[in-house]
Design a protein around this motif. Sequence first.
Motif, short mmCIF file in Angstrom:
data_model
loop_
_atom_site.label_atom_id
_atom_site.label_comp_id
_atom_site.label_asym_id
_atom_site.label_seq_id
_atom_site.Cartn_x
_atom_site.Cartn_y
_atom_site.Cartn_z
N SER A 196 104.76 -77.52 -50.32
CA SER A 196 103.59 -77.47 -51.20
C SER A 196 103.94 -77.84 -52.65
N LEU A 197 105.23 -77.71 -53.01
CA LEU A 197 105.67 -77.99 -54.38
C LEU A 197 106.51 -79.26 -54.50
N LYS A 198 106.77 -79.92 -53.38
CA LYS A 198 107.79 -80.97 -53.37
C LYS A 198 107.47 -82.14 -54.29
N LYS A 199 106.20 -82.41 -54.54
CA LYS A 199 105.85 -83.50 -55.46
C LYS A 199 106.43 -83.25 -56.85
N HIS A 200 106.65 -81.98 -57.17
CA HIS A 200 107.11 -81.63 -58.51
C HIS A 200 108.56 -81.14 -58.52
N LEU A 201 109.20 -81.09 -57.35
CA LEU A 201 110.57 -80.60 -57.21
C LEU A 201 111.51 -81.73 -56.82
N SER A 202 112.75 -81.58 -57.18
CA SER A 202 113.78 -82.53 -56.76
C SER A 202 114.72 -81.83 -55.78
N SER A 203 115.29 -82.60 -54.87
CA SER A 203 116.35 -82.09 -53.99
C SER A 203 117.65 -82.84 -54.23
N GLU A 204 117.72 -83.61 -55.34
CA GLU A 204 118.95 -84.33 -55.66
C GLU A 204 119.99 -83.36 -56.20
N PRO A 205 121.17 -83.32 -55.60
CA PRO A 205 122.16 -82.35 -56.04
C PRO A 205 122.96 -82.81 -57.25
N TYR A 206 123.46 -81.85 -57.99
CA TYR A 206 124.50 -82.11 -58.98
C TYR A 206 125.82 -82.09 -58.22
N VAL A 207 126.66 -83.10 -58.42
CA VAL A 207 127.92 -83.21 -57.68
C VAL A 207 129.07 -83.32 -58.66
N THR A 208 130.13 -82.58 -58.38
CA THR A 208 131.34 -82.69 -59.19
C THR A 208 132.56 -82.73 -58.27
#
Length: 283
Positions: A206-218
């Motif tokens: 329901s919120l995915k249009k406004h959320l990201s699932s891209e991770p920060y990677v180190t």
Amino acid sequence: MTGKEILHKMKAVAGFSSSSDTGKGKSKQSSKHITHGFHLVKGKSNHAMEDYVVAEFRKVKDSELGLFAIFDGHLGHDVPNYLKAHLFDNILNEPNFWTYTEEAIKNAYEITDETILEKAVELGRGGSTAVTAILINGERLVVANVGDSRAVVCKKGIAKQLSIDHEPNKERRAIESKGGFVTNIPGDVPRVDGQLAVARAFGDRSLKKHLSSEPYVTDVKIDNDTEFLILASDGLWKVMSNQAAVEAIMHIKDAQAAAKHLTEEALLKKSKDDISCIVVRFH
């Protein structure tokens, strides 16, 4: 009353219960002495435990991989449970994992999130944060995260955070550019669309249009100064700083005992959330 009896009483008051999961393991490489331990404790909420962990060593081709993860669910346990079962396999199945590891992890996170959204009828409307760590041959550590579960490494007694807490206020511009908004109500934490307290997560259809699932990677090297790694859900970090967590287990050599001690410390500091913790010791 003895010191042990006092500590036992303090734990009882803090809310320790048998509703916990714990375990340990070690590297199979004879030249390395790397151990890990984990401990989870259910919080004081009325819903079922929503934290899941992965902690294992796996032989892949000619390499040994340490696979460690914390998945902190919200609005149900199906999404984090799905991540526990599938995310690492998706990462390792990426054809460029060995050559372009960061790109492979980001791609696997995206593919996994898309699958979760497609399975929304089965998995429900909830979501999950994640922090994953892949230890390659005991020499290289690749950490990725979405949300506020955190990875902290200790080197020469100093804590260094390897992940980023994806807080709504920090990503307000990106959220608003997608048509969302961030609320800052007195007495509450900032929330995306007045609902979710993190700006990145798996699921949450329901919120995915406004959320990201891209991770920060180190990507970091494990050298002789690297003592241990802590992965934990926000149930720990809400009540302990990175340095305090490191100092609390500095002299606890057993990784499982260290992970358990951190969960107990969080409970003593009145954390009410589910608490999950993994400690990896490099000897």
